[in-house]
Design a protein around this motif. Structure first.
Motif, PDB file in Angstrom:
ATOM      1  N   GLY A 296     -47.143  15.829 -44.271  1.00  0.00           N
ATOM      2  CA  GLY A 296     -47.911  14.481 -44.121  1.00  0.00           C
ATOM      3  C   GLY A 296     -47.871  13.684 -45.546  1.00  0.00           C
ATOM      4  N   LYS A 297     -48.822  13.419 -45.969  1.00  0.00           N
ATOM      5  CA  LYS A 297     -49.112  12.827 -47.329  1.00  0.00           C
ATOM      6  C   LYS A 297     -49.364  13.645 -48.376  1.00  0.00           C
ATOM      7  CE  LYS A 297     -50.395   8.188 -45.552  1.00  0.00           C
ATOM      8  NZ  LYS A 297     -51.593   7.056 -45.662  1.00  0.00           N
ATOM      9  N   VAL A 298     -49.364  14.947 -47.949  1.00  0.00           N
ATOM     10  CA  VAL A 298     -49.898  16.134 -49.047  1.00  0.00           C
ATOM     11  C   VAL A 298     -48.424  16.921 -49.461  1.00  0.00           C
ATOM     12  CG1 VAL A 298     -51.184  18.163 -49.503  1.00  0.00           C
ATOM     13  CG2 VAL A 298     -51.908  16.373 -47.892  1.00  0.00           C
ATOM     14  N   THR A 299     -48.397  17.016 -50.792  1.00  0.00           N
ATOM     15  CA  THR A 299     -47.136  17.591 -51.568  1.00  0.00           C
ATOM     16  C   THR A 299     -47.772  18.776 -52.277  1.00  0.00           C
ATOM     17  OG1 THR A 299     -46.191  15.407 -51.732  1.00  0.00           O
ATOM     18  CG2 THR A 299     -45.178  17.206 -53.037  1.00  0.00           C
ATOM     19  N   HIS A 300     -47.125  20.015 -52.101  1.00  0.00           N
ATOM     20  CA  HIS A 300     -47.272  20.983 -52.591  1.00  0.00           C
ATOM     21  C   HIS A 300     -46.101  21.508 -53.393  1.00  0.00           C
ATOM     22  CE1 HIS A 300     -50.335  21.335 -49.275  1.00  0.00           C
ATOM     23  NE2 HIS A 300     -51.083  21.727 -50.276  1.00  0.00           N
TER      24      HIS A 300
END
Length: 927
Positions: free
Chosen positions: A183-187
């Motif tokens: 989604g909009k979360v980057t790890h």
């Protein structure tokens, strides 16, 4: 933990050494000194120890350009952008440079380098261990041997729009980096020799989570596909671990010292050799003996099997491109591993009877339903041959919708397999793919097994879950003797005909059937009462009669309490009671009650209702012996006749059949059949009634008196009194000529002259008086005619002297100019012009003259009424009077009106015509 020793091994890949097309089939040779590899965007990228970057196309064409002065150490080819990131050295010593290449643009024949920056964490010279770039071009992570991680945030292709920061510091070398986007979360996953950590880059503080306390060697980590939830793979010497951003996932016990880990399209690729690394302190221990073999193993983690395993000499790297795996070795050889097609793999599994694994493989390969169904069929056949019928039927059930049901049904028609057959048929119905034969077979299975609970569960399913032909089910249940189940099914699904047929023919529950009909809508209730009315009337006559009364008056279905809202709707349905009369064939008492109720509620009931009720009342009247009751029944029958709702002909026939005298006479009188009334009395020799009939109806039909006289004249009994009474009425009304009376009475031997003596005397006296009156009128008319002729003659031959002194209109003295008419009237000229309609006619005499002219015109019109004359002459009792009347009208004369006789003379033949002309035409004179 899943031990790989339990996994089956297959050869699902074909190994092939890549040949050089330009060298006549010799093995393709890779460039010398390859230090870094990657693939994507339709080519394989190679970096050598001389600083060159090579591009290998699918047609095995090699091209290169000088990227660095010394060597290339790392390459990263983006998959969604034609961007290549490289790490290498331009100067001796520890001074790695990062270069970003735009492969779509050229600079002097080489790709355009859009950015160059040194990869030194904190200005400390250290070597780069690993590199990872985010596909959105906003993040790039560089790992170093000193345990540092440098993160470049922003547009990585430009210096101006990006910034570099130190994300991680430690003492243990960085062995693996991988970006994960959800989604909009980057790890960012970071693997070292001792730990596995995860950073959240979408939060400002870049929070870190430590996922595990052991790490992996260099190049022994990878990121799975999004279909596998983008898990981070870390391959240790004993196990392979999978990680989520916040926790550790499953673990697989794959033994062996890991040298390389890759993930591609659901496959995990591991390069191992048998000897374990002495210790983890040896960073990325990749130095092996030239004689040692590297083992390439391809794992299918979803289906738990080894898809391929083979030994290679000193593997540099394994790349996935153009739908295949390419293995690069130190001896510059390129091997291609081509995956077998799905059908070939399935056939290999079929040969080993590994159907469960074949099913899982087919699902993971997204095989269509037809292919899966064929696997289920083969698996079912295998289990059936082995005798596992329960397992076989479960596989056959999974083929429903693709495999013809008869294929399965034929295998389980044996009585010992009826349970399996029942299970298959149930599944067939649940998927709404059963036809009538399948429903019949399933119900027969239930009945053979005597499994009432299953049968009830099958037929009592919710309305939305009905997966069978209800009518077929009802037939089968009825034939098998399960009448209560059949009735339930018919009632639930509103198969009214079947419900009533079972209740009446099988269960003999007539009262319940009648109650059910009373709850149906009008049209269906009407049709079912016509069909089953006789049976119901025979067994429950009172209730059936009540229902028919409702049906023919103001029918409303009997509703349950749950349907109370529908009772508010007015019902306008009425059946025709005449159509239900045959239902009461053997129930006259109920029929009488039904008909009486109908005429009481609806006086305008059909005529058939009144006719049938009249017949019933006449039957009762004919069989009744008690005078009092007979009188009551007689009045009841007459009341129906007087209601004017019966059919005249039918009612008359019924009255005649039952010899109902009062009814017959009433109908004769109602139909104005007066002669029939008199003939009825004549047949019964009721002389007084004959005379009475003549008196009542003689004015309407005068011929009755003549018929009565002829009737009495033919009787040999002494009927003098009746003859005298008839003759008196004939004489008073002049109904018959005397001669005809005499001729009629001459046939009676008992009638003497004394009977008609008074009649003849009175007749002769009246004739004499009539003759005298006629002679007097003749003399009067002759005198008047002579007077008129004299006056006409005077007008023609003598001068007319006008002595009037006053105007006949205004009664004032006459003044010139004046107008005088031959009739003797004089007028002022202005009065005549003002009041007269015509100057040629006298205004005073005009009305009378017009009456005479209208009479003449009427006579002229009646001259040609020949049909009317003949009809009147035929119907009249005194034809002579009719002829005399028409003769007086001038029918037999031809009247000629002469207005201007030739020669100015009048002959004797046209004297009457001239008289009429002079009488009606007056000459105007101006004085």
């Amino acid at each position: 933990m899943a031990a790989f020793l339990q996994w089956r091994r297959f050869v699902f890949f074909d190994k092939e050494t890549v040949k050089d097309p330009s060298e006549n089939g010799k093995n393709f040779q890779l460039p010398v000194g390859i230090a870094a590899c990657d693939s994507g965007r339709g080519h394989i990228v190679l970096g050598d120890m001389d600083g060159q970057i090579w591009f290998l196309t699918r047609s095995l064409q090699l091209s290169s350009f000088q990227a660095y002065k010394l060597r290339v150490t790392h390459l990263y080819q983006l998959k969604q952008h034609n961007i290549l990131v490289s790490v290498g050295q331009d100067e001796p010593g520890i001074n790695p440079l990062v270069k970003v290449w735009n492969l779509d643009k050229k600079d002097s024949g080489s790709p355009l380098c859009t950015r160059i920056f040194p990869a030194i964490p904190g200005n400390k010279p250290t070597e780069v261990s690993c590199l990872s770039v985010h596909e959105n071009l906003n993040f790039m992570a560089i790992g170093f041997t000193d345990g540092s991680v440098v993160l470049t945030k922003g547009d990585i292709t430009r210096d101006r729009h990006s910034k570099t920061l130190s994300l991680h510091e430690g003492n243990c070398p960085i062995t693996g980096l991988a970006f994960r986007q959800a989604g909009k979360v980057t790890h960012l996953f970071v693997a070292t020799l001792e730990k596995v950590q995860c950073y959240t880059l979408s939060v400002k503080e870049y929070p870190r989570i430590e996922l595990d306390t052991h790490g992996c060697a260099l190049r022994c980590s990878a990121l799975t596909d999004p279909s596998q939830d983008s898990q981070f793979i870390v391959a240790g010497d004993d196990c392979v671990y999978l990680y989520q951003p916040d926790e550790r996932g499953p673990c697989f016990a794959f033994d062996g010292h890991k040298l390389l880990t890759h993930w591609h399209r659901g496959y995990l690729l591991l390069i191992t050799h048998n000897n374990k690394s002495p210790s983890k302190s040896e960073f990325g221990s990749r130095q092996t003996s030239p004689t040692e073999k590297h083992i390439l193993t391809i794992y299918d983690l979803d289906n738990k099997f080894i898809a391929y395993s083979a030994a290679f000499d000193d593997v540099i790297d394994v790349l996935a491109e153009w739908g295949s795996f390419y293995v690069l070795t130190r001896d510059r050889t390129l091997y291609m591993l081509q995956e077998k097609d799905t059908q070939t793999k399935l056939e290999m599994l079929f040969k080993k009877n590994l159907f469960v694994m074949a099913i899982n493989l087919a699902k993971s390969q997204h095989l269509d339903n037809d292919g899966l169904s064929e696997i289920f069929r083969q698996y079912g056949d295998h289990l059936y041959v082995k005798g596992d019928h329960d397992g076989a039927i479960q596989q056959y059930i999974r083929t429903i919708g693709k495999l013809e049901p008869s294929y399965v049904i034929r295998k389980f028609l044996d009585a010992q397999r009826i349970h399996n057959l029942t299970a298959y048929l149930q599944a067939l119905h649940r998927q709404s793919l059963a036809n009538a034969d399948h429903t019949t077979l399933l119900l027969n299975c239930y009945t053979k097994l005597k499994d009432s609970s299953k049968l009830e569960e099958f037929i009592k399913s919710n309305e939305s879950e009905v997966h069978f032909d209800v009518e077929i089910a009802i037939k089968v249940l009825r034939q098998a003797g399960y009448h209560s189940h059949a009735v339930f099914l018919a009632e639930k699904h509103m198969h009214h005909e079947w419900y009533l047929k079972i209740q009446l023919e099988d269960l003999k529950n007539y009262q319940e059937a009648l109650r059910y009909i009373g709850r149906l809508p009008f049209d269906q209730a009407e049709s079912n009462m016509k069909r089953y009315g006789k049976i119901l009337m025979h067994h429950v006559p009172e209730s059936s009669t009540i229902l028919l009364k409702r049906l023919c008056t103001d029918y409303q279905p009997n509703k349950d309490s749950t349907d109370r809202d529908s009772l508010d709707r007015p019902a306008e349905n009425k059946a025709n009671p005449e159509e239900f009369i045959p239902v009461f064939a053997n129930n006259p008492r109920e029929l009488r009650a039904f008909l009486e109720h109908m005429i009481e509620v609806d006086p305008f009931s059909p005529e058939g209702v009144y006719d049938t009720l009249l017949e019933l009342r006449l039957q009762d009247w004919a069989h009744e012996q008690d005078p009092g009751k007979k009188k009551v029944l007689q009045e009841a029958a007459l009341s129906l006749l007087r209601s004017d709702h019966t059919v005249f002909d039918k009612a008359l026939v019924l009255c005649q059949m039952h010899n109902f005298k009062e009814g017959v006479l009433y109908l004769y009188e109602k139909g104005k059949l007066y002669q029939q009334i008199m003939h009825y009395h004549m047949q019964n020799e009721e002389y007084g009634k004959v005379v009475e009939a003549c008196k009542r109806y003689g004015d309407s039909e005068v011929c009755l008196w003549e018929q009565a006289l002829g009737y009495f004249a033919r009787k040999e009994e002494n009927c003098k009194a009746y003859i005298s009474e008839v003759l008196q009425h004939i004489d008073e009304n002049n109904l018959m000529p005397p001669l005809l009376v005499v001729q009629t009475l001459a046939h009676n031997s008992t009638a003497s002259l004394s009977v008609i003596k008074d009649y003849l005397i009175n007749k002769l006296e009246r004739e004499t008086q009539q003759i005298e009156e006629d002679e007097r009128k003749i003399r009067q008319y002759r005198e008047e005619t002579a007077h008129l002729r004299t006056e006409i003659q005077e007008l023609k031959t003598c001068a007319k002297i006008f002595q009037k002194t006053k105007c006949s209109m205004c009664n004032s003295p006459l003044e010139l100019p004046s107008v005088h008419f031959l009739c003797g009237h004089s007028f002022h000229q202005h009065c005549l012009e003002s009041f007269a309609e015509s100057e040629a006619e006298c205004p005073t005499c005009t009305p009378e003259n017009r009456k005479v002219m209208d009479m003449l015109r009427a006579q002229d019109q009646k001259r040609d009424l020949h049909d009317h004359f003949h009809r009147q002459l035929k119907c009249s009792n005194d034809g002579f009077s009719v002829i005399a009347d028409y003769f007086g009208r001038g029918v037999f004369n031809k009247l000629t009106l002469i207005t201007d006789p030739p020669g100015g003379k009048s002959g004797a033949g046209n004297l009457e015509a001239e008289f009429s002309r002079d009488l009606l035409i007056n000459t105007k004179r101006n004085v």
